[in-house]
Design a protein around this motif. Structure first.
Motif: not given
Length: 155
Positions: A48-64
């Motif tokens: 949930g790219s624009d609302w899910c806090g854990w998704c955003i965190r996974l993006q920043k900490e790992v996927l990017q």
């Protein structure tokens, strides 16, 4: 002289950033073709790219991160299956993502599935290799788990 050095560092940094950019497919058919051609499994990122806090965190900490980019280019075909609340989304992609959410029984976000897919008589069949989600500890901890999932299916 300082301007030349600054310009050199800026250009080098820009080139390095572009070298680490990853291609996330949003169309499963395209991803399946790449997966078949490269003989790599797909990494299906339910987010949930624009609302899910854990998704955003996974993006920043790992996927990017550069570590993930290097690993992903070598090991998987990246597929983003997004469920945004604010960002408009193509109806066909919405339908595809909902069907995949049901097929993989995704109940929460972020969920990452590793899978191989094939089409038989026009129907997509999945070989589910394993799943994960957010893992604390940055890219190394997350990649260790991902490697374990892929390793278990190779043996």
């Amino acid at each position: 002289m300082k301007k030349i050095i600054f310009a050199f560092v800026f250009v080098l940094g820009t080139i390095t950033m572009h070298g680490q950019e990853l291609k996330w497919e949003t169309n499963l058919d395209v991803a399946m073709k790449i997966s078949k051609k490269t003989k790599k499994p797909m990494l299906l990122f339910f987010t949930g790219s624009d609302w899910c806090g854990w998704c955003i965190r996974l993006q920043k900490e790992v996927l990017q991160t550069p570590e993930f980019a290097k690993w992903a280019k070598k090991n998987v075909v990246l597929v983003e299956l997004d469920f945004p609340r604010k960002t408009p989304q193509n109806a066909a992609i919405q339908k595809q993502n909902q069907e995949l959410q049901q097929a993989f029984q995704v109940r929460g976000y972020p969920t990452v599935w590793f899978a191989k897919a094939s089409k038989i008589d026009g129907k997509v069949n999945f070989e589910q290799l394993g799943s994960t989600g957010y893992v604390a500890g940055g890219p190394n901890a997350w990649l260790e788990g991902a490697d374990q999932i892929l390793k278990n299916k190779k043996s």
